[in-house]
Design an enzyme around this catalytic site. Structure first.
Site, PDB file in Angstrom:
ATOM      1  N   GLY A  80     100.561  74.505   9.309  1.00  0.00           N
ATOM      2  CA  GLY A  80     100.104  75.530   8.377  1.00  0.00           C
ATOM      3  C   GLY A  80      98.779  75.243   7.722  1.00  0.00           C
ATOM      4  O   GLY A  80      98.218  76.117   7.032  1.00  0.00           O
ATOM      5  N   GLU A  81      98.228  74.033   7.873  1.00  0.00           N
ATOM      6  CA  GLU A  81      96.930  73.732   7.286  1.00  0.00           C
ATOM      7  C   GLU A  81      95.832  74.567   7.942  1.00  0.00           C
ATOM      8  O   GLU A  81      95.805  74.738   9.159  1.00  0.00           O
ATOM      9  CB  GLU A  81      96.591  72.246   7.473  1.00  0.00           C
ATOM     10  CG  GLU A  81      97.442  71.304   6.667  1.00  0.00           C
ATOM     11  CD  GLU A  81      97.004  69.857   6.860  1.00  0.00           C
ATOM     12  OE1 GLU A  81      95.958  69.630   7.494  1.00  0.00           O
ATOM     13  OE2 GLU A  81      97.721  68.954   6.388  1.00  0.00           O
ATOM     14  N   GLN A 132      96.750  88.167 -13.088  1.00  0.00           N
ATOM     15  CA  GLN A 132      97.132  87.043 -13.952  1.00  0.00           C
ATOM     16  C   GLN A 132      95.898  86.573 -14.714  1.00  0.00           C
ATOM     17  O   GLN A 132      95.382  85.481 -14.505  1.00  0.00           O
ATOM     18  CB  GLN A 132      97.731  85.923 -13.104  1.00  0.00           C
ATOM     19  CG  GLN A 132      98.978  86.336 -12.335  1.00  0.00           C
ATOM     20  CD  GLN A 132      99.581  85.184 -11.554  1.00  0.00           C
ATOM     21  OE1 GLN A 132      99.737  84.073 -12.071  1.00  0.00           O
ATOM     22  NE2 GLN A 132      99.927  85.429 -10.304  1.00  0.00           N
ATOM     23  N   HIS A 190      90.594  94.020 -11.431  1.00  0.00           N
ATOM     24  CA  HIS A 190      91.675  94.556 -12.259  1.00  0.00           C
ATOM     25  C   HIS A 190      91.292  94.543 -13.738  1.00  0.00           C
ATOM     26  O   HIS A 190      91.671  95.429 -14.494  1.00  0.00           O
ATOM     27  CB  HIS A 190      92.949  93.738 -12.043  1.00  0.00           C
ATOM     28  CG  HIS A 190      94.132  94.248 -12.806  1.00  0.00           C
ATOM     29  ND1 HIS A 190      94.704  95.482 -12.540  1.00  0.00           N
ATOM     30  CD2 HIS A 190      94.840  93.717 -13.830  1.00  0.00           C
ATOM     31  CE1 HIS A 190      95.722  95.667 -13.374  1.00  0.00           C
ATOM     32  NE2 HIS A 190      95.817  94.615 -14.156  1.00  0.00           N
ATOM     33  N   ASP A 244      98.744 104.912 -16.653  1.00  0.00           N
ATOM     34  CA  ASP A 244      99.096 104.041 -17.776  1.00  0.00           C
ATOM     35  C   ASP A 244      97.932 103.998 -18.764  1.00  0.00           C
ATOM     36  O   ASP A 244      96.835 104.481 -18.484  1.00  0.00           O
ATOM     37  CB  ASP A 244      99.473 102.631 -17.316  1.00  0.00           C
ATOM     38  CG  ASP A 244      98.403 101.980 -16.458  1.00  0.00           C
ATOM     39  OD1 ASP A 244      97.204 102.240 -16.704  1.00  0.00           O
ATOM     40  OD2 ASP A 244      98.756 101.231 -15.538  1.00  0.00           O
ATOM     41  N   LYS A 284     104.018 104.903 -19.863  1.00  0.00           N
ATOM     42  CA  LYS A 284     105.050 104.281 -19.030  1.00  0.00           C
ATOM     43  C   LYS A 284     105.636 103.056 -19.701  1.00  0.00           C
ATOM     44  O   LYS A 284     105.039 102.444 -20.591  1.00  0.00           O
ATOM     45  CB  LYS A 284     104.473 103.891 -17.672  1.00  0.00           C
ATOM     46  CG  LYS A 284     103.589 102.652 -17.701  1.00  0.00           C
ATOM     47  CD  LYS A 284     103.198 102.195 -16.318  1.00  0.00           C
ATOM     48  CE  LYS A 284     102.409 100.898 -16.391  1.00  0.00           C
ATOM     49  NZ  LYS A 284     102.010 100.390 -15.080  1.00  0.00           N
ATOM     50  N   ARG A 332     107.464  99.516 -18.247  1.00  0.00           N
ATOM     51  CA  ARG A 332     107.844  98.727 -17.069  1.00  0.00           C
ATOM     52  C   ARG A 332     109.099  97.918 -17.387  1.00  0.00           C
ATOM     53  O   ARG A 332     109.158  97.191 -18.382  1.00  0.00           O
ATOM     54  CB  ARG A 332     106.703  97.795 -16.663  1.00  0.00           C
ATOM     55  CG  ARG A 332     106.996  96.969 -15.425  1.00  0.00           C
ATOM     56  CD  ARG A 332     105.787  96.164 -14.963  1.00  0.00           C
ATOM     57  NE  ARG A 332     104.751  97.010 -14.403  1.00  0.00           N
ATOM     58  CZ  ARG A 332     104.758  97.462 -13.150  1.00  0.00           C
ATOM     59  NH1 ARG A 332     105.761  97.157 -12.344  1.00  0.00           N
ATOM     60  NH2 ARG A 332     103.779  98.216 -12.719  1.00  0.00           N
ATOM     61  N   ASP A 346      93.861 104.745 -10.192  1.00  0.00           N
ATOM     62  CA  ASP A 346      94.261 103.388 -10.549  1.00  0.00           C
ATOM     63  C   ASP A 346      93.452 102.420  -9.706  1.00  0.00           C
ATOM     64  O   ASP A 346      92.842 102.809  -8.706  1.00  0.00           O
ATOM     65  CB  ASP A 346      95.760 103.179 -10.321  1.00  0.00           C
ATOM     66  CG  ASP A 346      96.378 102.172 -11.285  1.00  0.00           C
ATOM     67  OD1 ASP A 346      95.601 101.454 -11.952  1.00  0.00           O
ATOM     68  OD2 ASP A 346      97.610 102.096 -11.361  1.00  0.00           O
ATOM     69  N   GLY A 356     105.313 101.968  -7.558  1.00  0.00           N
ATOM     70  CA  GLY A 356     106.265 102.409  -8.573  1.00  0.00           C
ATOM     71  C   GLY A 356     105.611 103.250  -9.648  1.00  0.00           C
ATOM     72  O   GLY A 356     106.113 104.316 -10.033  1.00  0.00           O
TER      73      GLY A 356
END
Length: 315
Positions: A40-41, A99, A132, A171, A194, A196, A220, A227
């Site tokens: 996997g490397e 994040q 984002h 949102d 909304k 969540r 968006d 969803g």
């Protein structure tokens, strides 16, 4: 001063987009071996001389996210060790961007960690699109060119603009983007409130604005499970909307997203090829950002401004 010679390379996450970008630039995609060992490397070898060149590595960090990110970091390191003059990470989609803050105890700010990794690997510049959160630019101490997909969307949406259109944010966080679309398209503005319940489920609470008898455009920056969009579209239908379209910059569609799109609440999902998109026979319109990205690369290479790329022609 003469600009350094330009070379463009690509990882495996969205090679068709890289090839299309190179077609617009008028040059071949650089030759590089990007593969994996049995364990996997990731392994990278740049098969061309890049000494003294202006190198652009096109790699959205989409599914498989961690592998795409590692490929990008290793390609940057390979170019750095091959004495490239300048290395620009071209990330049409910046993974881990959601994040971007500590909203719970003992959680990381992974968007900042990714920024640190890119700089540590040797990136001198970042070219990305529709982050984002715009504040992510501040995570870098190197230049960040942040493009918007809106010029590509507006060219397509021109056929739908009119007094009967309402642009709706699914949102609260997307109100600024929705207001910009409404202003350009000459449309009214609405919003869905909304709540969540978990990472894959959204409970829609209320709609703000009049959508009865209107053509609704949901906007968006990213959808993964659809969803938010599906729930917003349903409430638009229940409120009397004539049609519901959605414009989303990055469509990272999961199996549950296709199930929700198949319900038919959304007449058309309009997105870009910032990440590979499988339409699966559903009403998904994929617009190309290759010309936009190619123009930005050429301008950066020539030390020219990219501001004109934000201008909307015909509106």
């Amino acid at each position: 001063m003469t600009a350094p010679r330009l070379k463009v390379f690509s990882g495996n996450s969205n090679r068709p987009l890289a090839e299309e970008i190179c077609q617009h630039i008028g040059m071949p995609l650089g030759e590089a071996t990007v593969t994996s060992f049995p364990d996997g490397e990731s392994f990278v070898k740049i098969n061309e001389n890049v000494r003294g060149h202006d190198v652009y590595i096109i790699q959205p960090t989409c599914t498989p996210t961690n592998q795409s990110l590692m490929e990008l970091l290793i390609m940057i390191d390979a170019a750095k060790r091959a004495s490239a003059h300048r290395i620009t990470a071209v990330m049409p989609f910046y993974g881990y961007a959601r994040q971007d803050r500590k909203d719970q105890p003992r959680v990381p700010i992974t968007a900042k960690l990714v920024a640190n990794l890119l700089v540590a690997a040797g990136a001198n510049r970042i070219l990305t699109m529709d982050l984002h959160s715009q504040q992510i630019q501040g995570f870098f101490d190197i230049p960040v060119d942040h493009l918007f997909a809106s010029p590509v969307f507006f060219k397509y949406l021109e056929q739908f603009k009119g007094d009967n259109m309402v642009v709706v944010s699914p949102d609260v966080g997307g109100m600024k983007m929705a207001a910009a679309y409404a202003g350009i398209l000459g449309a009214q503005l609405g919003m869905v409130w909304k709540k969540r319940t978990n990472a894959t489920t959204v409970e829609t609470v209320n709609v703000v604005g009049d959508v009865a008898g209107k053509d609704v455009l949901l906007v968006d920056d990213i959808t993964e499970t659809a969803g938010t969009l599906a729930n917003a579209a349903k409430i638009m239908r229940d409120s009397g909307a004539l049609s519901v379209r959605a414009a989303v910059s990055h469509a990272l569609l999961s199996p549950i997203a296709y199930e929700r799109l198949a319900l038919g609440h959304i007449d058309e999902l309009i997105t870009t090829n910032s990440v590979p998109v499988d339409t699966r026979g559903l009403p998904i319109k994929v617009l190309s950002i290759a010309s936009l990205m190619a123009d930005a690369i050429v301008r950066i290479n020539n030390n020219e401004s990219v501001t004109s790329l934000f201008k909307i022609k015909g509106f």
